[in-house]
Write a protein that holds these residues in place. Structure first.
Motif, PDB file in Angstrom:
ATOM      1  N   MET B   1       0.850  -1.204   0.000  1.00  0.00           N
ATOM      2  CA  MET B   1       0.000   0.000   0.000  1.00  0.00           C
ATOM      3  C   MET B   1       0.871   1.233   0.000  1.00  0.00           C
ATOM      4  O   MET B   1       1.661   1.434   0.925  1.00  0.00           O
ATOM      5  N   CYS B  24      -5.233  -2.427   0.080  1.00  0.00           N
ATOM      6  CA  CYS B  24      -3.853  -2.920   0.208  1.00  0.00           C
ATOM      7  C   CYS B  24      -3.676  -4.165  -0.640  1.00  0.00           C
ATOM      8  O   CYS B  24      -4.516  -5.070  -0.625  1.00  0.00           O
ATOM      9  N   THR B  72       4.636  -4.812   3.388  1.00  0.00           N
ATOM     10  CA  THR B  72       3.752  -4.623   2.239  1.00  0.00           C
ATOM     11  C   THR B  72       4.523  -4.503   0.930  1.00  0.00           C
ATOM     12  O   THR B  72       3.941  -4.586  -0.142  1.00  0.00           O
TER      13      THR B  72
END
Lengths: 257, 257
Positions: B1, B24, B72
């Motif tokens: 994200m 995300c 992420t």
DNA sequence: CGGGACTTTGAGCAAATTCAACCATTGTGG
DNA sequence: CCACAATGGTTGAATTTGCTCAAAGTCCCG
């Protein structure tokens, strides 16, 4: 906790006899420590006590993980095998240790009794139901897993990067720490497992284990009184070898070792 | 994200912008997958997104474990050191992996960015409060720990008992499996880490890693297209070496690897 | 006592390491 | 745009640690 009914009659008053867990000698170091008397009573209803003879397996790698165990007496080794028989022992379990954490409902390793072992056996299914009602229990399980994880990581460092002498020194100090935590001397260390088992735990051959022991003896670091018994004589030298600044850590709480 | 506000404006409609987690790209493989939209909103309130440059450390072994992280983007290595600098990498973490499980409130290892890394950071204190209200989250955390434990045990078998060739084969297959799980090819495998890192993960020297790679290339098992990129050509031979009956397992879910 | 399992010791060997040189790729400044 | 420095990767030769194979020694326990 002895499962023998007659022995209970001898050791416990009638009030306590209704609650064998309350009198269990590993209660305060085991998973049961977090439960209050009422909860303990519920736990008792789903527990089976059993004894396993030396060399008998308690459960097998990749089998459906139907049960969880609490070791109350004796020593257990858990291991993984390669196709050609090479073996890695990933942990030793002693009284008070919780055994049977699984992955995807299969046991991740085989568990085998070294000495005569006494166990409290729980059905995983029933324990999971209890878990929903007692978050304390779940928290403690997470704690147990995290302890095991921490010692697994220490063991990776040992297996990947330490020399044979460093491995043996680390091993002896870990056993000594454990003995201390359980109120025993810390200098006199018992080795219920064979040289071969120690080798399979430390990623060495039994010959190297044996040679290293005699070398430590000749260096005055340990005394060997019978194959299954070691006395630590120069703890500081062992700590230095193990890569410990001072005495304490090694593997702070149970889990494996 | 992406944490960049302007980028959000470009990529997301105004409705989604209020809930970056919902968009995300690792949401469905990460810890957040178990949360419903409302819970996710609460989680977002306590999350900080940040970027870490290659070679920067994310946290240090033995430091107070104040934060937990969700990777992420990018690759992270975590390692333990001996006094003389010998290093054991205990795991690599990739997008979707949960990072920062601690022991006794101290980080068990140092975490360092390999590439530029993007992280969601949670305060442990605040997350623990949420844990009490969302038992699902706690269950998932236990799941994560148990996955990490299972791969740690596989790694002990590797470090204690496998040969250099077997280690490399196991490593390549594990990376390939991970790529597959994330929807990538499974034949083309990316190696964001250096030969030295691979060595420190597998308990080998970088020279041995390099030699083994060239040997695999000469045997027609892999193709090496640039140092950081491998194509698996004889998967079956690699499986045999790794000690896998067929293709599947290696390390079924994330955790480390 | 005697037998079996476990342990210790020895000699030779091999896999992986160490040390050292060389090569490839990349990015930077002239 | 090229030269060159820096980083990381590969290759080679010598060395070493721990392994293998083999034999001898110990310790239980019946």
């Amino acid at each position: 906790m002895p499962s023998d009914k007659a022995l209970d009659d001898i050791l416990l008053g009638p009030a306590d006899r209704t609650s064998p867990c309350a009198a269990c000698d590993v209660r305060d170091v085991s998973i049961c420590a977090v439960l209050d008397p009422d909860e303990l009573k519920r736990l008792e209803k789903i527990v089976t006590r059993l004894a396993v003879q030396p060399r008998e397996t308690i459960f097998c790698e990749a089998a459906p993980a139907e049960y969880l165990f609490n070791v109350t007496g004796g020593a257990v080794k858990v291991y993984k095998l390669l196709a050609d028989g090479r073996r890695q022992i990933t942990g030793f379990f002693f009284p008070g240790d919780f055994l049977g954490l699984a992955h995807l409902n299969k046991y991740a390793y085989t568990a085998e009794a070294i000495e005569e072992v006494r166990l409290c056996r729980f059905s995983r299914r029933k324990l999971e139901k209890m878990l929903e009602q007692y978050p304390k229990l779940e928290k403690h399980l997470l704690q147990t897993a995290s302890n095991e994880l921490a010692s697994a990581q220490d063991q990776m460092l040992l297996l990947g990067r330490k020399t044979a002498r460093e491995r043996i020194a680390t091993f002896l100090l870990a056993l000594s720490e454990r003995a201390k935590r359980h109120g025993r001397s810390g200098e006199r260390v018992n080795l219920p497992m064979s040289r071969g088992d120690i080798g399979d735990y430390l990623g060495l051959t039994m010959e190297t284990v044996s040679r290293t022991f005699t070398r430590f003896k000749n260096d005055g670091k340990v005394e060997l009184t019978g194959a299954r018994h070691v006395t630590l004589q120069d703890r500081q030298a062992l700590c230095r070898l193990a890569g410990l600044v001072e005495d304490e850590p090694v593997s702070a709480v149970a889990g494996s070792l």
